[in-house]
Write an enzyme that holds these catalytic residues in place. Structure first.
Site, PDB file in Angstrom:
ATOM      1  N   SER A 164      -3.814   9.367  -8.058  1.00 35.03           N
ATOM      2  CA  SER A 164      -4.496   9.208  -6.781  1.00 35.03           C
ATOM      3  C   SER A 164      -5.952   9.659  -6.884  1.00 35.03           C
ATOM      4  O   SER A 164      -6.720   9.107  -7.662  1.00 35.03           O
ATOM      5  CB  SER A 164      -3.723   9.963  -5.688  1.00 35.03           C
ATOM      6  OG  SER A 164      -4.199   9.630  -4.410  1.00 35.03           O
ATOM      7  N   ASP A 258       1.960   0.923  -1.254  1.00 41.64           N
ATOM      8  CA  ASP A 258       0.857   1.863  -1.369  1.00 41.64           C
ATOM      9  C   ASP A 258      -0.415   1.151  -0.941  1.00 41.64           C
ATOM     10  O   ASP A 258      -0.735   0.083  -1.484  1.00 41.64           O
ATOM     11  CB  ASP A 258       0.739   2.338  -2.827  1.00 41.64           C
ATOM     12  CG  ASP A 258      -0.380   3.349  -3.055  1.00 41.64           C
ATOM     13  OD1 ASP A 258      -1.087   3.696  -2.090  1.00 41.64           O
ATOM     14  OD2 ASP A 258      -0.537   3.792  -4.207  1.00 41.64           O
ATOM     15  N   HIS A 288       3.209   5.479  -2.538  1.00 37.15           N
ATOM     16  CA  HIS A 288       2.200   6.334  -3.144  1.00 37.15           C
ATOM     17  C   HIS A 288       2.813   7.688  -3.523  1.00 37.15           C
ATOM     18  O   HIS A 288       3.676   8.212  -2.814  1.00 37.15           O
ATOM     19  CB  HIS A 288       1.038   6.537  -2.161  1.00 37.15           C
ATOM     20  CG  HIS A 288      -0.147   7.206  -2.776  1.00 37.15           C
ATOM     21  ND1 HIS A 288      -0.955   6.574  -3.681  1.00 37.15           N
ATOM     22  CD2 HIS A 288      -0.654   8.460  -2.612  1.00 37.15           C
ATOM     23  CE1 HIS A 288      -1.914   7.401  -4.053  1.00 37.15           C
ATOM     24  NE2 HIS A 288      -1.752   8.549  -3.427  1.00 37.15           N
TER      25      HIS A 288
END
Length: 329
Positions: A164, A258, A288
């Site tokens: 991320s 996501d 995610h």
């Protein structure tokens, strides 16, 4: 459809957050968000690695505060055996996370690949906005390379990665180092990366409802950047880099549910267009940060094993590394 066990785990977390009276995002401060982040962490346990030694250390700098790091090394290998290494940056939207929040991830990678992992506790926004976390990352790369012998790392076998926002920092640092004529980094592991400050791609509008939302990403970016103009800086938005040539090989991971899926896929395609060896792994039924669920959900554990194995295999093939894969739960 989202993987059913992933959905069940998310529902348990949402129920817990409702019990804690989690406020609306518009009323949420970074301090409050960090509290709820810590409250959610126990839901992701259950896969600690027992065959890995950990040691806390610091990146010492002359003109900036020292940065805490945590070094993971397979317990059964000699201390003086130089190993490949991965410098790892945790996720959390540049606002959340620490060494503990990615501890199982780093321990798992070190164990499965029989290599060293160096986890970096870069400074967080909004107290430390862009480009400070990026500079912390770059400083850590140089420090690890300079201290490779002491850390039991082969200085010519250093990779970088993260998840991320951590993958954003890894990608941006790799570009920065390329621009600085540094060849320290030999590969990238980019898991569900943030690559562009933009919120109108189809995956944002269609899939941004479970575990990460469009509004949440806007909240993160607002805390990370000093100004809207910085969103066009390719060290903040790596997808905007005008030239992606001569970057090291990359594994790019995306998840179907996501909001970051499209920009992650596009970044992989950008690297490929410039001749960078890139492998894109897509998990259509995942959300995610699914890798953190590997201790609770067998499908995510299987997926994370595939990701780590692909990472290892790519760099074994390119650099003739001699890793030994081990069976892990």
């Amino acid at each position: 459809m989202i993987e059913p066990d992933v959905l069940r785990l998310l529902q348990q977390i949402y129920t817990h957050m409702d019990h804690l009276k989690h406020p609306a995002l518009s009323d949420l401060s970074p301090t409050q968000s960090r509290y709820y982040f810590q409250e959610g962490r126990p839901f992701f346990g259950g896969w600690e690695q027992v065959d890995v030694k950990q040691a806390d250390d610091q990146v010492i700098r002359l003109d900036q505060p020292a940065l805490p790091i945590r070094v993971y090394r397979p317990a059964q290998l000699p201390e003086d055996q130089p190993l490949p290494a991965l410098i790892y940056l945790h996720g959390g939207g540049w606002v959340l996370g620490d060494l503990d929040s990615c501890d199982p991830i780093c321990s798992f990678i070190a164990n499965r690949t029989q290599s060293v992992v160096v986890s970096v506790d870069y400074r967080l926004a909004p107290e430390h906005k862009f480009p400070i976390p990026l500079f912390d990352t770059i400083d850590s790369v140089y420090w690890v390379h300079a201290n490779a012998h002491r850390l039991g790392i082969h200085p010519d076998q250093i990779m970088i990665g993260g998840e991320s926002a951590g993958a954003n920092l890894a990608a941006a640092a790799t570009i920065w180092l390329r621009d600085s004529r540094s060849s320290v980094i030999k590969g990238q592991l980019l898991i569900t990366p943030v690559t562009h400050c933009s919120f109108d791609r189809p995956s944002y509008l269609q899939n941004g409802t479970m575990n990460l939302s469009r509004e949440r990403m806007m909240w993160f970016w607002d805390h990370y950047l000093q100004s809207a103009e910085q969103s066009e800086n390719y060290y903040a938005s790596p997808l905007l880099v005008p030239d992606a040539s001569n970057l090291p090989p990359a594994i790019v991971v995306t998840a179907g549910f996501d909001p970051l899926h499209d920009e992650g896929r596009e970044y992989g395609e950008l690297l490929q267009r410039y001749g960078v060896m890139t492998k894109h792994l897509h998990y259509p039924r995942m959300v995610h940060s699914f890798i953190h669920m590997s201790g609770q959900v067998s499908a995510t554990h299987k997926a994370f094993c595939e990701i780590v194995d692909a990472y290892q295999e790519m760099y074994e093939d390119i650099y003739n590394l001699h890793w030994t894969r081990v069976a892990t739960r």
